[in-house]
Design an enzyme around this catalytic site. Structure first.
Site, PDB file in Angstrom:
ATOM      1  N   SER A   1      -2.499 -12.720   7.830  1.00  0.00           N
ATOM      2  CA  SER A   1      -1.525 -11.634   7.893  1.00  0.00           C
ATOM      3  C   SER A   1      -1.208 -11.343   9.362  1.00  0.00           C
ATOM      4  CB  SER A   1      -2.138 -10.395   7.228  1.00  0.00           C
ATOM      5  OG  SER A   1      -1.138  -9.485   6.849  1.00  0.00           O
ATOM      6  N   PRO A   2       0.045 -10.970   9.655  1.00  0.00           N
ATOM      7  CA  PRO A   2       0.362 -10.691  11.063  1.00  0.00           C
ATOM      8  C   PRO A   2      -0.473  -9.529  11.584  1.00  0.00           C
ATOM      9  CG  PRO A   2       2.155  -9.989   9.604  1.00  0.00           C
ATOM     10  CD  PRO A   2       1.190 -10.772   8.771  1.00  0.00           C
TER      11      PRO A   2
ATOM     12  N   CYS B   1      -1.165  -7.401  15.256  1.00  0.00           N
ATOM     13  CA  CYS B   1      -0.961  -7.125  16.678  1.00  0.00           C
ATOM     14  C   CYS B   1      -2.270  -7.307  17.428  1.00  0.00           C
ATOM     15  CB  CYS B   1      -0.512  -5.673  16.877  1.00  0.00           C
ATOM     16  SG  CYS B   1       1.146  -5.341  16.286  1.00  0.00           S
TER      17      CYS B   1
ATOM     18  N   TYR C   1       8.128   1.238  10.814  1.00  0.00           N
ATOM     19  CA  TYR C   1       8.871   0.779  11.979  1.00  0.00           C
ATOM     20  C   TYR C   1      10.374   0.790  11.662  1.00  0.00           C
ATOM     21  CZ  TYR C   1       4.179  -0.196  13.509  1.00  0.00           C
ATOM     22  OH  TYR C   1       2.856  -0.041  13.847  1.00  0.00           O
TER      23      TYR C   1
ATOM     24  N   ARG D   1       8.704  -8.490   5.080  1.00  0.00           N
ATOM     25  CA  ARG D   1       7.593  -7.595   4.710  1.00  0.00           C
ATOM     26  C   ARG D   1       8.147  -6.215   4.419  1.00  0.00           C
ATOM     27  NH1 ARG D   1       1.464  -6.845   7.025  1.00  0.00           N
ATOM     28  NH2 ARG D   1       1.219  -8.607   5.622  1.00  0.00           N
TER      29      ARG D   1
ATOM     30  N   LEU E   1      -6.886  -5.483   1.604  1.00  0.00           N
ATOM     31  CA  LEU E   1      -8.254  -5.429   1.083  1.00  0.00           C
ATOM     32  C   LEU E   1      -8.542  -6.540   0.074  1.00  0.00           C
ATOM     33  CD1 LEU E   1      -8.838  -1.567   0.868  1.00  0.00           C
ATOM     34  CD2 LEU E   1      -9.821  -3.195   2.505  1.00  0.00           C
TER      35      LEU E   1
ATOM     36  N   GLY F   1      -6.025  -9.974   6.375  1.00  0.00           N
ATOM     37  CA  GLY F   1      -5.971  -9.428   7.724  1.00  0.00           C
ATOM     38  C   GLY F   1      -7.361  -9.312   8.298  1.00  0.00           C
ATOM     39  N   ARG F   2      -7.971  -8.153   8.079  1.00  0.00           N
ATOM     40  CA  ARG F   2      -9.256  -7.870   8.712  1.00  0.00           C
ATOM     41  C   ARG F   2     -10.343  -8.856   8.333  1.00  0.00           C
ATOM     42  NH1 ARG F   2      -8.657  -1.765   6.917  1.00  0.00           N
ATOM     43  NH2 ARG F   2      -7.574  -2.971   5.294  1.00  0.00           N
TER      44      ARG F   2
HETATM   45  C1  FNR Z   1      -2.293  -5.051  11.267  1.00  0.00           C
HETATM   46  N1  FNR Z   1      -1.256  -5.106  10.360  1.00  0.00           N
HETATM   47  C2  FNR Z   1      -0.020  -5.547  10.764  1.00  0.00           C
HETATM   48  N2  FNR Z   1       0.988  -5.674   9.859  1.00  0.00           N
HETATM   49  C3  FNR Z   1       2.174  -6.199  10.231  1.00  0.00           C
HETATM   50  O1  FNR Z   1       3.065  -6.315   9.390  1.00  0.00           O
HETATM   51  N3  FNR Z   1       2.390  -6.598  11.522  1.00  0.00           N
HETATM   52  C4  FNR Z   1       1.437  -6.486  12.481  1.00  0.00           C
HETATM   53  O2  FNR Z   1       1.627  -6.914  13.620  1.00  0.00           O
HETATM   54  C5  FNR Z   1       0.211  -5.879  12.117  1.00  0.00           C
HETATM   55  N4  FNR Z   1      -0.778  -5.647  13.034  1.00  0.00           N
HETATM   56  C6  FNR Z   1      -2.043  -5.299  12.627  1.00  0.00           C
HETATM   57  C7  FNR Z   1      -3.083  -5.278  13.565  1.00  0.00           C
HETATM   58  C8  FNR Z   1      -4.377  -5.044  13.131  1.00  0.00           C
HETATM   59  C9  FNR Z   1      -5.487  -5.065  14.138  1.00  0.00           C
HETATM   60  C10 FNR Z   1      -4.624  -4.798  11.750  1.00  0.00           C
HETATM   61  C11 FNR Z   1      -6.045  -4.575  11.263  1.00  0.00           C
HETATM   62  C12 FNR Z   1      -3.594  -4.777  10.865  1.00  0.00           C
HETATM   63  C13 FNR Z   1      -1.504  -4.956   8.927  1.00  0.00           C
HETATM   64  C14 FNR Z   1      -2.086  -6.259   8.366  1.00  0.00           C
HETATM   65  O3  FNR Z   1      -1.184  -7.339   8.506  1.00  0.00           O
HETATM   66  C15 FNR Z   1      -2.471  -6.119   6.887  1.00  0.00           C
HETATM   67  O4  FNR Z   1      -1.303  -5.887   6.151  1.00  0.00           O
HETATM   68  C16 FNR Z   1      -3.466  -4.986   6.664  1.00  0.00           C
HETATM   69  O5  FNR Z   1      -4.498  -5.036   7.619  1.00  0.00           O
HETATM   70  C17 FNR Z   1      -4.041  -5.024   5.258  1.00  0.00           C
HETATM   71  O6  FNR Z   1      -4.708  -6.234   5.034  1.00  0.00           O
HETATM   72  P1  FNR Z   1      -6.331  -6.363   5.168  1.00  0.00           P
HETATM   73  O7  FNR Z   1      -6.690  -6.138   6.592  1.00  0.00           O
HETATM   74  O8  FNR Z   1      -6.914  -5.337   4.251  1.00  0.00           O
HETATM   75  O9  FNR Z   1      -6.620  -7.790   4.711  1.00  0.00           O
HETATM   76  C1  536 Z   2      -1.689  -1.387  10.066  1.00  0.00           C
HETATM   77  N1  536 Z   2      -1.035  -1.656  11.312  1.00  0.00           N
HETATM   78  C2  536 Z   2       0.163  -2.260  11.308  1.00  0.00           C
HETATM   79  C3  536 Z   2       0.791  -2.649  12.458  1.00  0.00           C
HETATM   80  C4  536 Z   2       0.127  -2.445  13.775  1.00  0.00           C
HETATM   81  C5  536 Z   2      -0.887  -1.355  13.726  1.00  0.00           C
HETATM   82  C6  536 Z   2      -1.780  -1.443  12.526  1.00  0.00           C
HETATM   83  C7  536 Z   2       2.099  -3.296  12.385  1.00  0.00           C
HETATM   84  O1  536 Z   2       2.657  -3.415  11.297  1.00  0.00           O
HETATM   85  N2  536 Z   2       2.641  -3.758  13.497  1.00  0.00           N
HETATM   86  C8  536 Z   2      -0.870  -0.611   9.071  1.00  0.00           C
HETATM   87  C9  536 Z   2      -0.890  -0.997   7.752  1.00  0.00           C
HETATM   88  C10 536 Z   2      -0.188  -0.282   6.797  1.00  0.00           C
HETATM   89  C11 536 Z   2       0.555   0.811   7.188  1.00  0.00           C
HETATM   90  C12 536 Z   2       0.592   1.188   8.528  1.00  0.00           C
HETATM   91  C13 536 Z   2      -0.136   0.478   9.467  1.00  0.00           C
END
Ligand code: FNR
Ligand code: 536
Length: 362
Positions: free
Chosen positions: A28-29, A31, A188, A236, A307, A329-330
């Site tokens: 998953s993307p 940052c 966003y 997304r 999750l 992601g995580r």
């Molecule tokens: C994210 N997430 C996120 N989502 C997205 O659309 N673009 C992004 O750049 C980011 N950046 C980001 C950074 C970090 C450190 C985290 C932990 C999460 C959200 C991510 O892609 C994902 O949708 C969520 O974290 C839920 O999935 P997990 O972590 O439960 O597998």
């Molecule tokens: C998780 N995040 C999403 C980010 C960057 C910060 C962390 C992003 O989309 N660029 C997040 C998940 C769901 C809702 C809000 C934030």
């Protein structure tokens, strides 16, 4: 007849347009806040590269800003200048060498831009402390630690940002990206247009449903026109704001239909992020029902995210046709080798590939 063998599963390849994913597992993307004036660094090579070596089929690089003002933080990835192309291309060559499809998420942070990196507090940065003025459909602040009021975009601003998405798309193509995702989630810019809670406009970009989805649909059409037909395009969505009167799954389903008609191949189904004070009922796989409904009711491909951590659960999602791809992601931050271990757990030992350098480890 036993249909089990033809049932798609986590390790079955997926072909979208001319791109073949070796399995249904994507990064998953995420940052990393580790770019140098928008340019990818060695951190990104190691971070993304490790997950290609670990067996991911698809790797979607983090939210990558189409303009400097569209960054969440000063450390965000960017694609607003030609100097950003080669650092991404270098990483993409490595990802491909190790069997992963390199993707990228194009983004504009709207009113959530101009923040400090998470480990520096994540609060809005004042304009005299490295911050910058923000833009949004309406001049409503997010609140809490992001108090800055954005400037309401003019139609000229809207056209400029859409052109920036197109320019970013061309650069992503030059950099060898093979999968493009438009970020229209998490509060966003594009999501701010979709939701009636953040879009109070009275022109043709606000008010009615048709008007609120116009920014994304126009952007998608302009992007699709320069993104080659052989390559997949994803969007997304935050499928719900988890708030009465906000954006919701019914509106997402209708939007998915319209995006499909514009040449979008897959909806990446997330949720939330628009407002600061919302309680989200998180639980394992809690966003999967959104991917399942959009897939079933529109026939578009979907990705499930949120999750998902256990191989058995991930496999169940694909086997039962609830999503075509699972994004982690995580869990991928904790375990870059998740796909290789999942293949072993699920008994797909012949599919568990590893680089020659590590061949005796598995
Ligand atoms: C994210 N997430 C996120 N989502 C997205 O659309 N673009 C992004 O750049 C980011 N950046 C980001 C950074 C970090 C450190 C985290 C932990 C999460 C959200 C991510 O892609 C994902 O949708 C969520 O974290 C839920 O999935 P997990 O972590 O439960 O597998
Ligand atoms: C998780 N995040 C999403 C980010 C960057 C910060 C962390 C992003 O989309 N660029 C997040 C998940 C769901 C809702 C809000 C934030």
């Amino acid at each position: 007849m036993n249909n089990k063998s033809v049932q798609p599963h986590l390790f079955q390849p997926l072909i979208v347009r001319s791109v073949r994913l070796r399995n249904r597992i994507g990064v998953s993307p995420m940052c990393q806040y580790s770019s140098d004036d928008g340019a990818a660094t060695d951190w990104h090579l190691v971070h993304l590269g490790a997950r290609a070596v670990g067996g991911a089929g698809l790797i979607i690089a983090e939210a990558t800003a189409v303009s400097p003002e569209g960054r969440i933080t000063p450390g965000d990835a960017g694609i607003w200048a030609d100097k950003h192309i080669e650092p991404i291309a270098r990483i993409n060559r490595f990802l491909r060498q190790h069997g992963a499809v390199p993707g990228i998420q194009l983004a504009h942070a709207g009113r959530k831009a101009s923040s400090a990196r998470p480990w520096e507090g994540h609060n809005h940065l004042a304009d005299n402390a490295g911050g910058w003025p923000t833009l949004a459909p309406s001049p409503l602040p997010f609140g809490g630690e992001l108090p800055k009021a954005p400037r309401a975009m003019t139609e000229a601003d809207i056209a400029r940002v859409q052109n920036e998405f197109v320019a970013g798309t061309r650069r992503a193509l030059s950099a060898g990206c093979e999968w493009l995702e438009l970020h229209s989630a998490h509060g966003y810019l594009s999501h701010e247009f979709l939701s009636p809670l953040t879009n109070h406009r009275t022109d043709r970009y606000g008010g009615s449903y048709d008007n609120r989805v116009r920014f994304l649909l126009e952007t998608t059409r302009a992007v699709r026109a320069v993104w080659p037909e052989r390559l997949p395009l994803a969007v997304r969505l935050s499928c719900t704001d988890w708030t009465p009167g906000g954006w919701d799954i019914e509106q997402s389903i209708e939007l998915a239909r319209r995006l499909k008609a514009e040449g979008v191949d897959l909806i990446d189904c997330s949720s939330g992020g628009l407002l600061s004070d919302v309680r989200i009922p998180t639980a394992p796989s809690y966003q999967v029902p959104f991917a399942e409904r959009i897939r079933r009711e529109t026939g578009i491909l979907t990705a499930a995210v949120g999750l998902i951590t256990s191989p058995v659960n991930a496999d169940e999602i694909v086997r039962n046709g609830r999503a075509d791809v699972v994004l982690l992601g995580r869990e991928f931050l904790r375990e870059p080798y998740w796909p290789l271990h999942a293949a072993q757990n699920l008994g797909h030992t012949t599919l568990a590939s590893s680089p020659n350098q590590y061949a005796r480890a598995w």
